[in-house]
Motif scaffolding. Structure first.
Motif, PDB file in Angstrom:
ATOM      1  N   ARG A 149      -0.032  22.656-137.646  1.00 45.30           N
ATOM      2  CA  ARG A 149       1.302  23.138-137.324  1.00 45.30           C
ATOM      3  C   ARG A 149       2.352  22.316-138.062  1.00 45.30           C
ATOM      4  N   GLY A 150       3.117  22.983-138.937  1.00 45.54           N
ATOM      5  CA  GLY A 150       4.226  22.343-139.629  1.00 45.54           C
ATOM      6  C   GLY A 150       5.542  22.725-138.991  1.00 45.54           C
ATOM      7  N   GLY A 151       6.621  22.397-139.642  1.00 46.56           N
ATOM      8  CA  GLY A 151       7.939  22.756-139.151  1.00 46.56           C
ATOM      9  C   GLY A 151       8.406  21.957-137.959  1.00 46.56           C
ATOM     10  N   LEU A 152       7.794  20.785-137.724  1.00 42.80           N
ATOM     11  CA  LEU A 152       8.171  19.958-136.579  1.00 42.80           C
ATOM     12  C   LEU A 152       9.311  19.022-136.954  1.00 42.80           C
ATOM     13  N   LEU A 153       9.970  18.500-135.932  1.00 43.61           N
ATOM     14  CA  LEU A 153      11.105  17.615-136.143  1.00 43.61           C
ATOM     15  C   LEU A 153      10.673  16.161-135.964  1.00 43.61           C
ATOM     16  N   PRO A 154      11.235  15.246-136.725  1.00 41.29           N
ATOM     17  CA  PRO A 154      10.851  13.842-136.588  1.00 41.29           C
ATOM     18  C   PRO A 154      11.317  13.254-135.260  1.00 41.29           C
TER      19      PRO A 154
ATOM     20  N   VAL B 138      -3.975  35.699-119.552  1.00 37.56           N
ATOM     21  CA  VAL B 138      -4.079  34.547-120.439  1.00 37.56           C
ATOM     22  C   VAL B 138      -4.589  33.358-119.654  1.00 37.56           C
ATOM     23  N   VAL B 139      -5.571  32.667-120.241  1.00 35.58           N
ATOM     24  CA  VAL B 139      -6.097  31.436-119.670  1.00 35.58           C
ATOM     25  C   VAL B 139      -5.514  30.274-120.462  1.00 35.58           C
ATOM     26  N   TYR B 140      -4.908  29.312-119.744  1.00 40.72           N
ATOM     27  CA  TYR B 140      -4.284  28.179-120.408  1.00 40.72           C
ATOM     28  C   TYR B 140      -5.091  26.913-120.186  1.00 40.72           C
ATOM     29  N   GLY B 141      -5.058  26.058-121.189  1.00 42.95           N
ATOM     30  CA  GLY B 141      -5.658  24.745-121.055  1.00 42.95           C
ATOM     31  C   GLY B 141      -4.680  23.749-120.479  1.00 42.95           C
ATOM     32  N   ASN B 142      -5.110  22.519-120.361  1.00 39.89           N
ATOM     33  CA  ASN B 142      -4.260  21.449-119.859  1.00 39.89           C
ATOM     34  C   ASN B 142      -3.124  21.161-120.848  1.00 39.89           C
ATOM     35  N   VAL B 143      -2.013  20.666-120.327  1.00 37.89           N
ATOM     36  CA  VAL B 143      -0.865  20.329-121.171  1.00 37.89           C
ATOM     37  C   VAL B 143      -1.051  18.929-121.751  1.00 37.89           C
ATOM     38  N   GLU B 144      -0.950  18.809-123.056  1.00 39.69           N
ATOM     39  CA  GLU B 144      -0.998  17.530-123.739  1.00 39.69           C
ATOM     40  C   GLU B 144       0.342  17.309-124.447  1.00 39.69           C
ATOM     41  N   SER B 145       0.541  16.126-124.964  1.00 38.62           N
ATOM     42  CA  SER B 145       1.783  15.835-125.675  1.00 38.62           C
ATOM     43  C   SER B 145       1.519  14.928-126.861  1.00 38.62           C
ATOM     44  N   PHE B 146       2.463  14.919-127.780  1.00 36.06           N
ATOM     45  CA  PHE B 146       2.448  13.985-128.908  1.00 36.06           C
ATOM     46  C   PHE B 146       3.885  13.774-129.356  1.00 36.06           C
ATOM     47  N   THR B 147       4.124  12.690-130.032  1.00 37.60           N
ATOM     48  CA  THR B 147       5.455  12.381-130.551  1.00 37.60           C
ATOM     49  C   THR B 147       5.375  12.193-132.059  1.00 37.60           C
ATOM     50  N   THR B 148       6.192  12.924-132.778  1.00 37.49           N
ATOM     51  CA  THR B 148       6.193  12.813-134.231  1.00 37.49           C
ATOM     52  C   THR B 148       6.803  11.482-134.663  1.00 37.49           C
ATOM     53  N   ALA B 149       6.470  11.102-135.864  1.00 37.96           N
ATOM     54  CA  ALA B 149       6.983   9.852-136.409  1.00 37.96           C
ATOM     55  C   ALA B 149       8.465   9.989-136.755  1.00 37.96           C
ATOM     56  N   ALA B 150       9.141   8.880-136.853  1.00 32.67           N
ATOM     57  CA  ALA B 150      10.539   8.883-137.280  1.00 32.67           C
ATOM     58  C   ALA B 150      10.611   9.147-138.782  1.00 32.67           C
ATOM     59  N   TYR B 151      11.780   9.610-139.235  1.00 33.39           N
ATOM     60  CA  TYR B 151      11.990   9.811-140.666  1.00 33.39           C
ATOM     61  C   TYR B 151      13.407   9.369-141.005  1.00 33.39           C
TER      62      TYR B 151
END
Length: 882
Positions: free
Chosen positions: A197-202, A218-231
């Motif tokens: 997945r592109g188009g993310l914000l720093p 629709v069957v959903y999975g667990n919610v996960e998270s991540f934080t993009t690097a600074a730019y």
């Protein structure tokens, strides 16, 4: 007592606030409803083979007692028969209920509801689920950098006809994630899938979940998270100097290189994950430049901003443009006059979760909201054969290419060669600058004031207006005098003194084009109170803070507590305006036969708008032979000006005229802007001797040697509009077809290369190639049209009397009959529209030429494969009903 109970129930339903007074019958009533149907949202579901947990939310019950309402769900085996219900409890605006004893692989429909006082119901939309053993597990994000990440999931017990993917949001709430932007899996269904997945914000935290779409649920999975690097945006390397007024970023917001598409953002959306089509979910309703809703400015730390439509128009008009492919990505390569280039990919646009036109079109954001309808924003659209300013709904997500907050304005020393005066008249009025003198830091310069460069130092400004801060210059009388700078390096200054007399001095000057400074052998023109004790030097290294054709700022240094004091000038002609003359020569031997009425109009943008000039005659005119409106010096000052006649009155009575037959511009080549209403010896002569019989004042033309339509006894009034000082209306115009289906799909601007030209030859305006055709091919318009029209951007502002007709309409290759009188000329701000149907426009009240609307939809304008319009522009100026 019964009255109180009844009113209490009504207050709960309608949001009435009842305040009891000593009189038992006194109440204060608020009529704001507590809830609407949009307050209740049917959420997602969590299923197993035999159970289903339903989710819902409600907004508006925060201050209500739990005993006054109930929340729950209706459900059933068919969409139209939700015969069962379950109630539950509300916590922080959310509620859930679990159904048990269900049958595996069965479809169930459900709907969230809120019941007030057991009497009034508010409901969300109906959704479906399917019981199943299938499961989705969200995988931890990998390969996370400042603009992309790899996301995925693990699926079990899924059927072969299912689809899978990722939903993503910047909200941690599980329901917000499940309702978030859908990132579809580009690969085949797999038990272990991954999506780059592109188009993310720093420096942004994203929440996401895997999903498995079973069709009915629709069957959903667990919610996960991540934080993009600074730019850290590098203004030296991430911006490209094309030799234009701004520098352009090398890549889109959310991209890492020029050929990356980047993210797609609704107007004012700072996430790229907003998929709502409710404009209220996009809070920016005004221009966003350098505000909290400027996505470019916010993401890259204030170093860049959103471009304007004018920036895009400069980019495409000044640069060499080439539709090409780079690294397999289609788009425009734009090469500036200095040889540098950028690449704009055709990133398409998105409505809700559906992306369209990738590889075929680019839709790029500006920071301007549509001034005539804030539900829309100004964008720039391009394809292989077209590029134009357009409008897009605020919720339509488009690409973003930033520009520098600093400008790159070319210093043109030739603009200095003029006679300048301080921009303040003795009555306190001004042309350009509200104050004749401004205050700046000692390190301010052309770089900061004109180019807005982020330079570290004593950089600040205070721009006082004269009306509230007359003390700055003492009085308006202190700002008289003039300063003439000539191309031969000579300067003449007529300086008013504190005694009110004038001292004229002559000298020479030199220009340092690198530092943008002037050095003179005599003092520059300053306010009389800027004496030697206040300003020590008025001739050495004078900073040029700004310079245009119509304004100049020179800065001197204040002696005590040093700072820069700018003196704000305008050309002498701008200060005193332009003399407009109305000459009415005709039969009757009047004593003032060649006299003229005069009127002074302001220079610059202050002169834009409508003015009225009246000739008061000493004797009657029995006919018109030379009727001319001249604005002296105006064409020389503004060679691209456009002035048009709005109305003519003879002795107070309207004179009908066809403005298409007038002559406009610098007809004599003397720098005056002229409109020839009639002139038997000029450009508009049409005497019988040369066979030209085409008077503007008669339906069928005719002789104008003795134009009796222009006869009057005492007064002749002309109302005219200065429409523009930057565009005389000539050039190429690109009409675009906008057609939107009931689901808000379709096109916000389609063109097959159709274009027409406006020319002014010898003062006469004409339309070249007035008959055009546009064909639009798509398969999603069968349900009809919410709006269908042809739009020409910026055309109405210049030619509000322009008229076009729809000549032919074909749907799926078959001609459609219609009532041509119900296809009107319409307007959207500065844009012209030939309106076939617009549920928000002129046709909504006047009736549609193609059928009767079903709500907001004209079904007769639906098509399965193609729509083709043929239309003709007939005139630029309005033609009266003779």
């Amino acid at each position: 007592m019964k009255t109180k109970i009844y009113l209490a129930i009504i207050s709960l339903i309608m949001g009435l606030s009842l305040v009891s007074c000593e009189d038992d019958n006194d109440f204060a009533i608020s009529t704001t409803p507590i809830l609407t149907d949009s307050s209740v949202v049917t959420g997602s579901s969590d299923v197993t083979a035999t159970t289903a947990t339903l989710h819902g939310t409600v907004d508006g019950l925060e201050k209500m007692a739990a005993s006054s309402y109930a929340v729950g769900f209706y459900y059933g085996s068919t969409q139209d028969a939700l015969t069962e219900n379950v109630t539950t409890t509300l916590a922080d605006g959310a509620f859930a209920a679990t159904l048990t004893g269900l049958v595996n692989n069965s479809t169930l429909y459900y709907q969230a509801f809120v019941r007030l006082q057991g009497k009034v119901y508010f409901k969300g939309q109906v959704k479906s689920l399917i019981t199943t053993n299938a499961k989705a597990v969200t995988k931890v994000a990998t390969e996370v950098d400042y603009a992309s990440a790899t996301l995925g999931g693990t699926l079990t017990d899924y059927p072969a006809n299912a689809t899978c993917g990722i939903v993503i949001s910047t909200s941690a709430d599980a329901e917000a994630v499940r309702a978030g932007l859908i990132v579809k899996d580009a690969a085949a269904l797999s038990g272990n899938f991954a999506i780059a997945r592109g188009g993310l914000l720093p420096n942004t935290t994203y929440y996401y979940a895997a999903y498995l779409n079973l069709g009915s649920g629709v069957v959903y999975g667990n919610v996960e998270s991540f934080t993009t690097a600074a730019y850290t945006f590098d203004i030296d390397n991430d911006l490209v100097d094309l030799g234009l007024s701004v520098k352009w970023a090398r890549f889109n917001v959310g991209a890492k290189q020029a050929t990356d598409l980047g993210g797609l953002f609704g107007f004012g959306d700072l996430t790229g994950c907003n998929n709502s089509i409710n404009v209220d979910d996009y809070p920016a309703t005004t221009d966003t430049y350098k505000t909290e809703y400027d996505i470019a400015n916010a993401v890259y730390g204030g170093k860049v901003t959103l471009p304007t439509a004018a920036d895009f128009e400069e980019l495409f008009s000044v640069c060499k443009s080439e539709w090409t492919q780079q690294d397999g990505v289609a788009g425009f390569k734009l090469t500036g006059p200095n040889g540098n280039s950028i690449f704009l990919p055709a990133a398409g646009s998105r409505v809700m979760n559906e992306v369209a036109d990738q590889g075929a079109k680019g839709f790029y954001m500006t920071g301007t909201v549509n001034p005539s309808n804030s539900n829309f924003a100004i964008s720039y659209e391009f394809g292989s054969g077209m590029h134009t300013k357009t409008t897009t709904a605020r919720y339509q997500a488009v690409a973003v290419r930033p520009v520098s907050t600093s400008k790159n304005v070319k210093f043109e020393k030739e603009l200095l060669y003029n006679t300048w005066e301080i921009d303040l008249t003795t009555d306190g009025s001004y042309s350009t600058f509200p104050g004749p003198s401004y205050f700046y830091g000692t390190d301010d310069s052309w770089a900061t004031v004109t180019n807005n460069e982020p330079i570290i130092g004593d950089i600040w400004s205070w721009l006082p207006d004269f009306a509230g801060n007359a003390w700055v210059v003492g009085s308006a009388d202190n700002c008289r005098g003039y300063m003439t700078l000539s191309a031969d390096g000579k300067v003449v200054v007529s300086q008013v003194t504190s005694e009110g007399t004038f001292v004229e001095s002559n000298g020479t000057f030199t220009i340092n084009e690198v530092d943008k400074t002037l050095t003179l052998t005599t003092d520059i023109l300053v306010p009389a109170n800027y004496t030697s004790t206040y300003v020590n030097s008025k001739k050495t290294d004078i900073k040029i803070l700004s310079l245009t054709k119509s304004s100049l700022q020179l800065a001197v240094v204040r002696t005590n507590d040093p700072c820069l004091l700018s003196i704000n000038y305008v050309p002498q002609m701008e200060k005193y305006g332009y003399v407009t003359k109305l000459t009415c020569y005709g039969g009757g031997d009047a004593p003032d036969a060649w006299n003229s009425a005069t009127l002074v109009i302001p220079g610059g943008e202050a002169g834009l708008g409508t003015h009225t000039i009246t000739f008061n005659a000493q004797g009657p005119r029995t006919n018109g032979q030379v009727y001319i409106l001249d604005i002296e010096g105006y064409a020389a000052a503004y060679p691209k000006a456009l002035v048009r006649i709005e109305s003519i009155k003879a002795d107070g009575k309207e004179v009908k005229f066809d403005g298409n037959k007038f002559f406009y511009g610098d007809i004599e080549g003397k720098g005056n802007y002229r409109i020839e209403l009639a002139n038997i010896w000029g450009a508009g002569h049409n005497d019988s001797w040369d066979g030209l019989k085409d008077t503007p004042f008669r339906k069928d033309g005719g002789e104008t040697t003795n134009e009796t339509a222009l006869a009057f006894n005492s007064t002749f009034e002309v109302k005219f509009t200065v429409a523009s000082i930057t565009s005389n209306g000539t050039g190429t115009y690109t009409p675009n077809l906008i057609t939107i289906n009931p689901s808000w799909g379709g096109t916000w601007g389609h063109n097959n290369g159709a274009a027409f030209q406006v020319k002014n030859e010898g003062g006469k305006y004409s339309i070249v190639n007035p008959s055009l055709a546009i064909k639009y091919e798509t398969g999603d318009q069968a349900a009809g049209s919410r709006m269908t029209y042809v739009q020409v951007d910026n055309f109405h502002a210049l030619f509000p009397g322009a008229h076009a007709t729809l000549d032919e309409l074909s749907l799926d290759g078959k001609r459609v009959s219609f009532d041509a009188t119900k296809v009107p000329d319409a307007v959207d701000g500065s844009n012209y529209r030939l309106e076939l149907w617009n549920c928000y426009g002129a046709t909504s009240g006047a009736g549609c030429a193609f059928g009767t609307p079903d709500g907001e939809i004209i079904k007769e304008l639906g098509f399965s494969s193609s729509m083709e319009l043929k239309f003709t522009f007939h005139n630029l100026f309005s033609i009266p009903n003779w």
